[in-house]
Design an enzyme around this catalytic site. Structure first.
Site, PDB file in Angstrom:
ATOM      1  N   TYR A 149       0.804  -1.218   0.000  1.00  0.00           N
ATOM      2  CA  TYR A 149       0.000   0.000   0.000  1.00  0.00           C
ATOM      3  C   TYR A 149       0.837   1.268   0.000  1.00  0.00           C
ATOM      4  O   TYR A 149       0.293   2.348   0.197  1.00  0.00           O
ATOM      5  CB  TYR A 149      -0.919   0.029   1.231  1.00  0.00           C
ATOM      6  CG  TYR A 149      -1.939  -1.090   1.335  1.00  0.00           C
ATOM      7  CD1 TYR A 149      -2.242  -1.907   0.253  1.00  0.00           C
ATOM      8  CD2 TYR A 149      -2.608  -1.313   2.530  1.00  0.00           C
ATOM      9  CE1 TYR A 149      -3.167  -2.927   0.369  1.00  0.00           C
ATOM     10  CE2 TYR A 149      -3.552  -2.335   2.650  1.00  0.00           C
ATOM     11  CZ  TYR A 149      -3.824  -3.145   1.567  1.00  0.00           C
ATOM     12  OH  TYR A 149      -4.748  -4.147   1.694  1.00  0.00           O
ATOM     13  N   ASP A 267      -9.264  -8.093   9.994  1.00  0.00           N
ATOM     14  CA  ASP A 267     -10.663  -8.420   9.669  1.00  0.00           C
ATOM     15  C   ASP A 267     -10.991  -9.802  10.232  1.00  0.00           C
ATOM     16  O   ASP A 267     -12.060 -10.025  10.796  1.00  0.00           O
ATOM     17  CB  ASP A 267     -10.894  -8.423   8.144  1.00  0.00           C
ATOM     18  CG  ASP A 267     -11.422  -7.086   7.626  1.00  0.00           C
ATOM     19  OD1 ASP A 267     -11.057  -6.050   8.219  1.00  0.00           O
ATOM     20  OD2 ASP A 267     -12.200  -7.084   6.647  1.00  0.00           O
TER      21      ASP A 267
HETATM   22  P1  ATP Z   1     -15.590  -1.104   1.949  1.00  0.00           P
HETATM   23  O1  ATP Z   1     -15.532  -1.324   0.488  1.00  0.00           O
HETATM   24  O2  ATP Z   1     -15.941   0.294   2.311  1.00  0.00           O
HETATM   25  O3  ATP Z   1     -14.363  -1.611   2.691  1.00  0.00           O
HETATM   26  P2  ATP Z   1     -16.899  -3.604   2.533  1.00  0.00           P
HETATM   27  O4  ATP Z   1     -18.305  -4.023   2.375  1.00  0.00           O
HETATM   28  O5  ATP Z   1     -15.876  -4.214   1.679  1.00  0.00           O
HETATM   29  O6  ATP Z   1     -16.802  -1.994   2.498  1.00  0.00           O
HETATM   30  P3  ATP Z   1     -16.893  -3.572   5.363  1.00  0.00           P
HETATM   31  O7  ATP Z   1     -17.547  -2.257   5.371  1.00  0.00           O
HETATM   32  O8  ATP Z   1     -15.671  -3.635   6.164  1.00  0.00           O
HETATM   33  O9  ATP Z   1     -16.399  -3.987   3.975  1.00  0.00           O
HETATM   34  O10 ATP Z   1     -17.976  -4.654   5.785  1.00  0.00           O
HETATM   35  C1  ATP Z   1     -17.788  -6.064   5.719  1.00  0.00           C
HETATM   36  C2  ATP Z   1     -18.973  -6.768   6.363  1.00  0.00           C
HETATM   37  O11 ATP Z   1     -19.071  -6.461   7.751  1.00  0.00           O
HETATM   38  C3  ATP Z   1     -20.308  -6.356   5.753  1.00  0.00           C
HETATM   39  O12 ATP Z   1     -21.166  -7.481   5.621  1.00  0.00           O
HETATM   40  C4  ATP Z   1     -20.885  -5.402   6.758  1.00  0.00           C
HETATM   41  O13 ATP Z   1     -22.264  -5.350   6.776  1.00  0.00           O
HETATM   42  C5  ATP Z   1     -20.302  -5.863   8.082  1.00  0.00           C
HETATM   43  N1  ATP Z   1     -20.068  -4.692   8.921  1.00  0.00           N
HETATM   44  C6  ATP Z   1     -19.062  -3.807   8.783  1.00  0.00           C
HETATM   45  N2  ATP Z   1     -19.154  -2.833   9.672  1.00  0.00           N
HETATM   46  C7  ATP Z   1     -20.237  -3.077  10.422  1.00  0.00           C
HETATM   47  C8  ATP Z   1     -20.878  -2.401  11.516  1.00  0.00           C
HETATM   48  N3  ATP Z   1     -20.359  -1.265  12.024  1.00  0.00           N
HETATM   49  N4  ATP Z   1     -22.004  -2.927  12.023  1.00  0.00           N
HETATM   50  C9  ATP Z   1     -22.516  -4.066  11.546  1.00  0.00           C
HETATM   51  N5  ATP Z   1     -21.974  -4.761  10.512  1.00  0.00           N
HETATM   52  C10 ATP Z   1     -20.846  -4.264   9.944  1.00  0.00           C
END
Ligand code: ATP
Length: 380
Positions: A149, A267
């Site tokens: 990164y 994660d």
């Molecule tokens: P981005 O592209 O912005 O990283 P993403 O969908 O790839 O978004 P995350 O936003 O990290 O990744 O979310 C991954 C999973 O975790 C999703 O299914 C999401 O609904 C769940 N999740 C993430 N944050 C929360 C939260 N604050 N409360 C409940 N569920 C969450």
């Protein structure tokens, strides 16, 4: 009284939803402790880019660098996948998140992994308790400005668009590896060791049996470790570590690793905590700090009023603690301590928990309960 300037960047998706809750808690704390905080909010992210053609208002980077005492970031991500970037257009994620990390020299990404009481883990659609609460208490320290990164050095490959073959460069330097491993050992000094035996140790996670950069990282870790004879050394290859992390989290105290591995591993580690919404983080440099939840914009749940605000609120708690130590401000440090007790009491109490961990509380109901606990602590 010192005025502290906090720049808030809510961003996209659930970013503004969780930032609103952290802001409510922050305002309560400033009232309870008579803090003088100036909250400076700026819009930013993919949505802002599509409205204005820019990822954030002009001067926002300089605001974060030259004016802010600390930066709070929600999430940057594509709330609507249909809106794609034009070829060659700079991604707001690169400009804002990676831009701040590298531009402010935030070399350490600190991600505590703790499990609170009464958390239910949603596995295959069923909620159940999984790990004993006392077995999960580690901090993953991720190198934050190098690796795959590294924004400046890696610009070409990231923006070259689609072709049949691309190469991503990974930069690992001795200086960067030394900074981050030293940070990890210093952190371990102030902790009470791994849950399994109460012994302080720093686990170096890499792939040094295959990759040259990882070899340099591990050699540097080994030489830094000589300066900390009281702290145990431990090595794991990243693939084996993923298994050990979930099978025996009690073995780990502080874990140090490279940028991309740390991104993925934290994660995964969020599973130990009950979900991504539970996980806070701090980006720390010599002169600056930026605090953001581990999760992204979570487009799948944005706008549904179900996001868990705990990761964002705990990131703000890390901000208060860092700022209090940096400015030698007892009141800030006390407010950080109060907030961490309030969150713990809230989970111990077990009522109105976030939907993500088996409860039924929307973001604002979660915040109400934390504010209630904060007020109780300050009355007692
Ligand atoms: P981005 O592209 O912005 O990283 P993403 O969908 O790839 O978004 P995350 O936003 O990290 O990744 O979310 C991954 C999973 O975790 C999703 O299914 C999401 O609904 C769940 N999740 C993430 N944050 C929360 C939260 N604050 N409360 C409940 N569920 C969450």
């Amino acid at each position: 009284m010192t005025t502290y300037k906090i720049v808030m960047l809510p961003g996209d998706g659930i970013g503004p939803e969780v930032m609103d809750q952290a802001k409510r808690v922050l305002i309560t704390i400033s009232e309870l402790h008579n803090l003088d905080l100036e909250l400076i909010e700026r819009p930013c992210g993919f949505e802002y880019l599509h409205e204005t053609g820019e990822p954030w208002p002009e001067g926002t980077f300089e605001l974060c660098r030259d004016v802010a005492d600390a930066v709070l970031l929600g999430a940057i991500g594509r709330a609507d996948n249909a809106k794609t970037l034009a070829v060659g257009e700079h991604s707001p994620g690169r400009i804002i998140v990676l831009g701040l990390r590298s531009g402010l020299g935030l070399y350490a990404n600190v991600r505590p992994v703790m499990l609170f009481p009464n958390i239910m883990h949603n596995i295959s659609g069923e909620f159940r308790p999984l790990w004993p609460v006392e077995n999960v208490d580690m901090v993953i320290v991720r190198e934050n400005t190098e690796g795959f990164y590294a924004i400046q050095k890696n610009e070409d490959s990231a923006l070259s668009g689609v072709s049949d073959e691309v190469t991503d460069k990974r930069i690992i330097t001795k200086k960067g590896s030394e900074l981050i491993t030293r940070f990890a050992f210093e952190l371990a000094r102030g902790r009470s060791g791994a849950p399994v035996d109460g012994k302080r140790r720093v686990t170096c996670v890499d792939k040094s049996n295959v990759l040259n950069g990882c070899r340099l990282f591990r050699e540097t870790y080994n030489s830094v470790a000589w300066d900390y004879p009281e702290i145990g050394r431990d090595h794991k290859f990243v693939d084996a570590f993923t298994l050990a992390l979930l099978q025996n989290p009690e073995n780990f105290d502080v874990v140090v690793t490279t940028n991309l591995f740390g991104d993925i591993l934290t994660d995964l580690a969020a599973v130990l905590q009950g979900g991504l919404g539970m996980a806070p983080s701090a980006n720390i440099g010599v002169d600056s700090g930026m605090f953001e939840p581990v999760h992204g914009s979570a487009p799948d749940i944005a706008g549904k009023n179900i996001a868990n605000p705990i990761g964002m609120i705990l990131s703000m708690q890390m901000m208060l603690k860092w700022l209090g130590e940096r400015k030698d401000d007892d009141i800030l440090q006390q407010s950080a301590g109060d907030l961490s007790r309030a969150v713990e009491n809230y989970f111990k109490n077990g009522r109105s928990l976030p939907i993500e961990v088996g409860g039924d509380a929307d973001p604002s109901a979660v915040t109400n309960k934390i504010i209630e606990q904060l007020k109780k602590i300050n009355v007692n």
